[in-house]
Design a protein around this motif. Structure first.
Motif, PDB file in Angstrom:
ATOM      1  N   MET A 199       0.823  -1.209   0.000  1.00  0.00           N
ATOM      2  CA  MET A 199       0.000   0.000   0.000  1.00  0.00           C
ATOM      3  C   MET A 199       0.861   1.264   0.000  1.00  0.00           C
ATOM      4  SD  MET A 199      -3.301  -0.536  -0.054  1.00  0.00           S
ATOM      5  CE  MET A 199      -4.494  -1.828   0.276  1.00  0.00           C
ATOM      6  N   ARG A 200       2.024   1.158   0.616  1.00  0.00           N
ATOM      7  CA  ARG A 200       2.885   2.329   0.733  1.00  0.00           C
ATOM      8  C   ARG A 200       3.934   2.415  -0.384  1.00  0.00           C
ATOM      9  NH1 ARG A 200      -0.542   4.161   3.170  1.00  0.00           N
ATOM     10  NH2 ARG A 200      -0.601   4.927   5.303  1.00  0.00           N
ATOM     11  N   THR A 201       4.210   1.314  -1.061  1.00  0.00           N
ATOM     12  CA  THR A 201       5.310   1.321  -2.037  1.00  0.00           C
ATOM     13  C   THR A 201       4.857   1.095  -3.481  1.00  0.00           C
ATOM     14  OG1 THR A 201       5.722  -1.060  -1.708  1.00  0.00           O
ATOM     15  CG2 THR A 201       6.949   0.491  -0.312  1.00  0.00           C
TER      16      THR A 201
ATOM     17  N   GLY B   4      -9.289  -0.584   8.901  1.00  0.00           N
ATOM     18  CA  GLY B   4      -9.362   0.602   9.751  1.00  0.00           C
ATOM     19  C   GLY B   4      -8.010   1.270   9.935  1.00  0.00           C
ATOM     20  N   THR B   5      -6.965   0.464  10.107  1.00  0.00           N
ATOM     21  CA  THR B   5      -5.632   1.055  10.256  1.00  0.00           C
ATOM     22  C   THR B   5      -5.229   1.793   8.984  1.00  0.00           C
ATOM     23  OG1 THR B   5      -4.534  -0.995   9.520  1.00  0.00           O
ATOM     24  CG2 THR B   5      -4.864  -0.715  11.882  1.00  0.00           C
TER      25      THR B   5
ATOM     26  N   LEU C 187      -4.570  10.540   8.629  1.00  0.00           N
ATOM     27  CA  LEU C 187      -3.693  11.293   9.527  1.00  0.00           C
ATOM     28  C   LEU C 187      -2.273  11.433   8.994  1.00  0.00           C
ATOM     29  CD1 LEU C 187      -4.844   9.858  12.977  1.00  0.00           C
ATOM     30  CD2 LEU C 187      -5.638  11.925  11.799  1.00  0.00           C
ATOM     31  N   GLY C 188      -1.948  10.609   7.976  1.00  0.00           N
ATOM     32  CA  GLY C 188      -0.608  10.680   7.403  1.00  0.00           C
ATOM     33  C   GLY C 188       0.472  10.160   8.321  1.00  0.00           C
TER      34      GLY C 188
ATOM     35  N   ARG D   6       0.505   1.439  13.318  1.00  0.00           N
ATOM     36  CA  ARG D   6      -0.919   1.233  13.616  1.00  0.00           C
ATOM     37  C   ARG D   6      -1.299  -0.238  13.457  1.00  0.00           C
ATOM     38  NH1 ARG D   6      -4.056   5.187  14.861  1.00  0.00           N
ATOM     39  NH2 ARG D   6      -3.413   7.345  14.474  1.00  0.00           N
ATOM     40  N   LEU D   7      -0.781  -0.866  12.422  1.00  0.00           N
ATOM     41  CA  LEU D   7      -1.097  -2.269  12.200  1.00  0.00           C
ATOM     42  C   LEU D   7      -0.555  -3.133  13.335  1.00  0.00           C
ATOM     43  CD1 LEU D   7      -2.315  -4.412  10.349  1.00  0.00           C
ATOM     44  CD2 LEU D   7      -0.143  -4.477   9.107  1.00  0.00           C
TER      45      LEU D   7
END
Length: 219
Positions: A98-100, A164-165, A172-173, A179-180
């Motif tokens: 999701m981030r990369t 949700g995380t 919130l960035g 969070r996970l």
């Protein structure tokens, strides 16, 4: 024929990449097909050969993103025969993608936002719910869930925690992996049997550390 098919695949990939970039830059609503065609260096004919509309293109992005995320579960299955271990590993790898991986991230956003005009998003989430429930059922069969935990409810709860995380971290960035890790730190003692609890808390800590999160709440 083979060369023609190869050129067609290249054109399709350029259109998809152009759409992903534009959806990321100006949003789905702010992007029209003319902009996509121009960014891809294609033609209207080239676009319509592959996609009937912008909505169908968005569905293709959702599907491709889903395929890449599913690969994370395939890879996790090679890691261990423990269903719960695989689920922990796969969710962290999904967060990593999701981030990369821009296409994965945009596909996820499209799935969230297009539910009112397309069935692709709803279908994707329904399929993910089935995947998580299947892993929870396997974990129960392997004796890793508490006897009073309903596997279907556990699978859905884990998926809700993961989604949700992602939503909260995006809003919130902040650090998605942190969070996970915290979410799993609550979920594990809630669903895992007393016998398996210590092992999975330690396993969660080791997995989180691999993604830069050395501190998982002890419960």
């Amino acid at each position: 024929m083979v060369a023609r098919q190869a050129r067609a695949e290249v054109t399709r990939a350029k259109i998809v990449d152009a759409a992903v970039d534009l959806f990321d830059e100006v949003g789905y609503g702010g992007t029209d097909m003319t902009a996509i065609i121009k960014r891809a260096g294609s033609t209207k004919g080239g676009f319509y050969y592959h996609f009937e509309s912008k909505e169908q293109l968005a569905e293709a992005i959702i599907d491709e993103g889903k395929s890449r995320l599913q690969q994370a579960f395939v890879d996790a299955d090679r890691f261990s025969s423990s269903a719960l271990q695989c689920l922990v590993v796969a969710t962290f790898e999904v967060a990593h993608l999701m981030r990369t991986d821009k296409l994965v991230g945009i596909g996820n956003l499209l799935a969230q936002s297009l539910s009112q005009i397309s069935d692709a998003g709803n279908q994707a989430y329904g399929e993910w719910a089935a995947v998580f429930v299947t892993y929870a059922e396997k974990a129960a069969a392997q004796g890793d869930l508490r006897a009073d935990v309903v596997p279907e409810e556990a699978g859905e709860a884990i998926l809700i925690a993961v989604l949700g995380t992602q939503l909260l971290s995006d809003a919130l960035g902040d650090d998605l992996f942190a969070r996970l890790a915290r979410a799993w730190g609550i979920v594990v003692p809630a669903i895992v049997s007393a016998e398996s609890g210590p092992f999975f808390r330690e396993f969660l800590a080791r997995t989180a550390a691999q993604y830069g999160q050395p501190d998982v709440p002890a419960t």
